[in-house]
Scaffold this active site. Structure first.
Site, PDB file in Angstrom:
ATOM      1  N   LYS A 271       0.854  -1.186   0.000  1.00 18.93           N
ATOM      2  CA  LYS A 271       0.000   0.000   0.000  1.00 18.93           C
ATOM      3  C   LYS A 271       0.889   1.234   0.000  1.00 18.93           C
ATOM      4  O   LYS A 271       1.637   1.468   0.942  1.00 18.93           O
ATOM      5  CB  LYS A 271      -0.889   0.036   1.235  1.00 18.93           C
ATOM      6  CG  LYS A 271      -1.895   1.168   1.229  1.00 18.93           C
ATOM      7  CD  LYS A 271      -1.840   1.990   2.533  1.00 18.93           C
ATOM      8  CE  LYS A 271      -2.775   3.158   2.402  1.00 18.93           C
ATOM      9  NZ  LYS A 271      -2.100   4.218   1.534  1.00 18.93           N
TER      10      LYS A 271
ATOM     11  N   GLU B  22       9.830   2.393  10.315  1.00 19.68           N
ATOM     12  CA  GLU B  22      10.782   3.501  10.170  1.00 19.68           C
ATOM     13  C   GLU B  22       9.955   4.775  10.099  1.00 19.68           C
ATOM     14  O   GLU B  22       9.224   4.999   9.135  1.00 19.68           O
ATOM     15  CB  GLU B  22      11.616   3.309   8.911  1.00 19.68           C
ATOM     16  CG  GLU B  22      12.853   4.184   8.889  1.00 19.68           C
ATOM     17  CD  GLU B  22      12.699   5.388   8.001  1.00 19.68           C
ATOM     18  OE1 GLU B  22      12.725   5.184   6.774  1.00 19.68           O
ATOM     19  OE2 GLU B  22      12.552   6.501   8.507  1.00 19.68           O
TER      20      GLU B  22
HETATM   21  N1  LIG Z   1      10.230   8.051   8.133  1.00 16.73           N
HETATM   22  C1  LIG Z   1      10.028   8.504   6.924  1.00 16.73           C
HETATM   23  O1  LIG Z   1      10.770   8.257   6.005  1.00 16.73           O
HETATM   24  C2  LIG Z   1       8.845   9.315   6.652  1.00 16.73           C
HETATM   25  C3  LIG Z   1       8.146   9.860   7.667  1.00 16.73           C
HETATM   26  N2  LIG Z   1       7.075  10.609   7.406  1.00 16.73           N
HETATM   27  C4  LIG Z   1       6.356  11.190   8.513  1.00 16.73           C
HETATM   28  O2  LIG Z   1       4.960  11.035   8.295  1.00 16.73           O
HETATM   29  C5  LIG Z   1       4.364  12.318   8.336  1.00 16.73           C
HETATM   30  C6  LIG Z   1       3.200  12.400   7.388  1.00 16.73           C
HETATM   31  O3  LIG Z   1       3.628  11.933   6.109  1.00 16.73           O
HETATM   32  P1  LIG Z   1       2.716  10.899   5.394  1.00 16.73           P
HETATM   33  O4  LIG Z   1       3.261  10.338   4.157  1.00 16.73           O
HETATM   34  O5  LIG Z   1       1.341  11.476   5.350  1.00 16.73           O
HETATM   35  O6  LIG Z   1       2.854   9.731   6.418  1.00 16.73           O
HETATM   36  P2  LIG Z   1       1.729   8.734   6.802  1.00 16.73           P
HETATM   37  O7  LIG Z   1       2.276   7.984   7.939  1.00 16.73           O
HETATM   38  O8  LIG Z   1       0.415   9.346   6.941  1.00 16.73           O
HETATM   39  O9  LIG Z   1       1.668   7.769   5.527  1.00 16.73           O
HETATM   40  C7  LIG Z   1       2.622   6.755   5.352  1.00 16.73           C
HETATM   41  C8  LIG Z   1       1.885   5.543   4.816  1.00 16.73           C
HETATM   42  O10 LIG Z   1       1.056   5.020   5.850  1.00 16.73           O
HETATM   43  C9  LIG Z   1      -0.308   4.974   5.405  1.00 16.73           C
HETATM   44  N3  LIG Z   1      -1.148   5.151   6.583  1.00 16.73           N
HETATM   45  C10 LIG Z   1      -1.358   6.289   7.272  1.00 16.73           C
HETATM   46  N4  LIG Z   1      -2.142   6.050   8.342  1.00 16.73           N
HETATM   47  C11 LIG Z   1      -2.449   4.703   8.318  1.00 16.73           C
HETATM   48  C12 LIG Z   1      -3.209   3.834   9.133  1.00 16.73           C
HETATM   49  N5  LIG Z   1      -3.834   4.276  10.214  1.00 16.73           N
HETATM   50  N6  LIG Z   1      -3.272   2.524   8.806  1.00 16.73           N
HETATM   51  C13 LIG Z   1      -2.623   2.061   7.714  1.00 16.73           C
HETATM   52  N7  LIG Z   1      -1.879   2.833   6.893  1.00 16.73           N
HETATM   53  C14 LIG Z   1      -1.797   4.145   7.194  1.00 16.73           C
HETATM   54  C15 LIG Z   1      -0.386   6.086   4.398  1.00 16.73           C
HETATM   55  O11 LIG Z   1      -1.480   5.943   3.540  1.00 16.73           O
HETATM   56  C16 LIG Z   1       0.936   5.922   3.680  1.00 16.73           C
HETATM   57  O12 LIG Z   1       0.860   4.887   2.746  1.00 16.73           O
HETATM   58  C17 LIG Z   1       5.480  13.278   7.977  1.00 16.73           C
HETATM   59  O13 LIG Z   1       5.221  14.546   8.536  1.00 16.73           O
HETATM   60  C18 LIG Z   1       6.682  12.633   8.605  1.00 16.73           C
HETATM   61  O14 LIG Z   1       6.767  12.977   9.979  1.00 16.73           O
HETATM   62  C19 LIG Z   1       6.596  10.830   6.143  1.00 16.73           C
HETATM   63  C20 LIG Z   1       7.323  10.306   5.060  1.00 16.73           C
HETATM   64  C21 LIG Z   1       8.501   9.527   5.248  1.00 16.73           C
HETATM   65  C1  LIG Z   2      18.139   9.008   1.625  1.00 17.36           C
HETATM   66  C2  LIG Z   2      16.923   8.159   1.831  1.00 17.36           C
HETATM   67  C3  LIG Z   2      16.313   8.420   3.150  1.00 17.36           C
HETATM   68  C4  LIG Z   2      14.975   7.807   3.284  1.00 17.36           C
HETATM   69  C5  LIG Z   2      14.475   8.089   4.638  1.00 17.36           C
HETATM   70  C6  LIG Z   2      13.066   8.456   4.690  1.00 17.36           C
HETATM   71  O1  LIG Z   2      12.322   7.490   4.721  1.00 17.36           O
HETATM   72  O2  LIG Z   2      12.742   9.648   4.651  1.00 17.36           O
END
Ligand SMILES: NC(=O)C1=CN([C@@H]2O[C@H](COP(=O)(O)OP(=O)(O)OC[C@H]3O[C@@H](n4cnc5c(N)ncnc54)[C@H](O)[C@@H]3O)[C@@H](O)[C@H]2O)C=CC1
Ligand SMILES: CCCCCC(=O)O
Length: 457
Positions: free
Chosen positions: A155, A229
């Protein structure tokens, strides 16, 4: 949850994708489970590794097209998008060339007899991934899973559906059998049902704490292995003996990479008091000078945020930080006009009572702290809900290494910015998540590490 491509540079709707139904989910799980039960999954590894080699070649051949798709969907600079396309081919090749060694039986010297550990696939996995590295986040799960023999249903984030569909196309064109990787445009409820399904044995998620908590809770309820992560609030430490100009250049690059929407980019700039004024002055000048604009323009250095909601959220965060006493040293505003642009921003004087002190700013917003000594650096760095990565700049490597060992994160990078490579483990501690992806560690997260022992006769 609508799956739509909205170009963040223009905020214009490009395409809407239909959601998958429960019947589609059932068909995907059925195909994946049948594949897991087949010789393909449990048999010799080489046929699976050949798919990864072909996948890497296909990606190389379509590099520019794939890069452009990512830039149009989530706004990263075209140069960063090319880098991402390059690294996903590298990840595929890395596992194609190393997985057999990683998964070979590991002998154990035991008093009890002839012993070894075998590595077997465990079954169908679920991947739930975010938009910021729309291909990398998928390949980071797919390549080790395919090599190990674990089929995956995935997903992706709702704002990168084109990336999701083209990744699946590439996997199929590379010769992966039906069920090896299935993209599903589904809701959170459908995700929960998939985790509960007895054919599913694990879940890998990257994204927010909210999503991670929901997925981990469901996985825990149904006793499924998970890896998470999530966010990070990484320190970028500049010591009194650092090369200041180098630290400024890398600090600006890291904070603004992917428009600051990267879990491991520099977020908390921790400056030794003796160089703080000099660093801040040069850092401010450099941040103010970056060219903001169309991410398809090769000269642009800061593109848009991924969505209008992201701009709204970041604007609110900055305003709250200032309301609670932070000094706005640079920027601080969304940029009026078409697209989701935000000014390069610097906040100083953030007290521990300010909510910003504990918050990740997922955008071009740098927090600056000034400290007296290494003990204060460690105390500040570890005074965080997160523990993902961080960077330390010093010309005294032993001093930097000592600091690296004391900072509670999944990684510390010395005299460079935090990044990623196929051979390097990726993951964190505390609310940044658990488990590791990539490297030998990543491929062993979802295998049965099975002991076999032949008793002494
Ligand atoms: N660690 C990382 O690499 C990342 C962290 N983030 C964090 O997430 C925050 C929001 O970004 P988003 O992409 O909107 O993250 P998000 O956590 O809302 O989405 C990430 C994935 O999880 C899914 N998702 C969200 N809530 C869910 C639930 N309750 N059950 C199942 N699936 C669910 C979303 O549809 C998406 O596919 C950012 O502000 C940042 O803090 C976002 C992108 C990357
Ligand atoms: C350089 C790649 C970092 C991916 C880390 C992230 O999930 O935002």
């Amino acid at each position: 949850m609508a799956y739509r491509t909205i170009n963040p540079t223009t905020n214009k709707l490009v395409k809407t994708y239909p959601n998958h139904t429960d019947a589609d989910v059932e068909a995907a799980l059925d195909a994946a489970h049948k594949l897991y039960k087949s010789e393909w999954s449990k048999g010799p590894i080489q046929p699976r590794l050949k798919v990864l080699e072909r996948l890497a070649d296909l990606i190389d051949a379509r590099k520019e097209e794939l890069a452009r798709i990512a830039t149009v969907e989530m706004g990263k600079l075209i140069s960063d998008a090319r880098d991402e396309v390059w690294i996903i081919a590298e990840i595929a090749r890395y596992y194609a060339r190393n997985a057999e060694k990683f998964l070979a039986p590991t002998r154990i010297d035991s008093q009890l007899g002839d012993a070894w550990v075998e590595h077997h696939p465990i079954g169908v996995l679920l991947a739930v991934e975010p938009w910021n590295f729309p291909y990398y986040q998928l390949m980071r799960v797919f390549a080790p899973a395919l090599a190990a023999g674990n089929p995956v249903v995935a997903k992706h984030a709702s704002i990168v559906p084109h990336c999701a569909t083209v990744f699946e196309e590439l996997v199929n064109e590379a010769g992966a059998p039906k069920g090896a990787w299935t993209n599903l445009f589904i809701t959170s409820d459908q995700v929960a049902n998939i985790i509960a399904d007895e054919r599913v044995q694990g879940a890998a998620m990257t994204g927010s704490e909210g999503a991670g908590s929901a997925i981990a809770a469901q996985a825990g309820k149904y006793l499924k292995k998970s890896t998470l992560e999530m966010g990070g609030n990484d320190v970028f430490v500049v010591l009194d003996d650092a090369d200041i100009d180098k630290a400024v250049d890398i600090g600006v690059f890291s904070r603004l990479h992917i428009s600051g929407q990267e879990c491991i980019c520099a977020k908390r700039f921790v400056l030794h008091e003796s160089i703080a004024e000099t660093f801040l002055s040069r850092f401010t000048t450099a941040m103010a000078a970056v060219k903001i604009g169309d991410p398809l323009d090769e000269t642009t250095r800061l593109g848009p945020l991924s969505s209008a909601d992201a701009v709204k959220g970041l604007s609110g965060q900055v305003a709250r930080a200032i309301e609670h006493g932070a000094t706005l040293h640079l920027g601080g505003n969304a940029i009026e006009g078409e697209g989701n642009f935000f000014e390069p921003t610097i906040l100083t004087n953030i007290s521990r009572s300010n909510p910003a002190y504990f918050e990740e700013f997922f955008g071009p917003v740098a927090q600056v702290y000034v400290v007296k000594n290494d003990d204060e650096i460690v105390e500040l760095a570890n005074d965080s809900r997160y523990g993902l990565a961080g960077a330390v700049f010093s010309q005294n490597i032993e001093r930097a290494k000592a600091l690296a060992s004391r900072i509670a994160t999944g990684a510390i990078w010395i005299n460079t910015f935090a990044s990623t490579a196929p051979e390097l483990p990726f993951g964190g501690v505390k609310r940044s998540g658990y488990g590791r992806e990539l490297s030998e560690l990543g491929i062993k997260e979802f295998v049965n590490q099975k002991l076999v022992l032949v008793a002494k006769s």
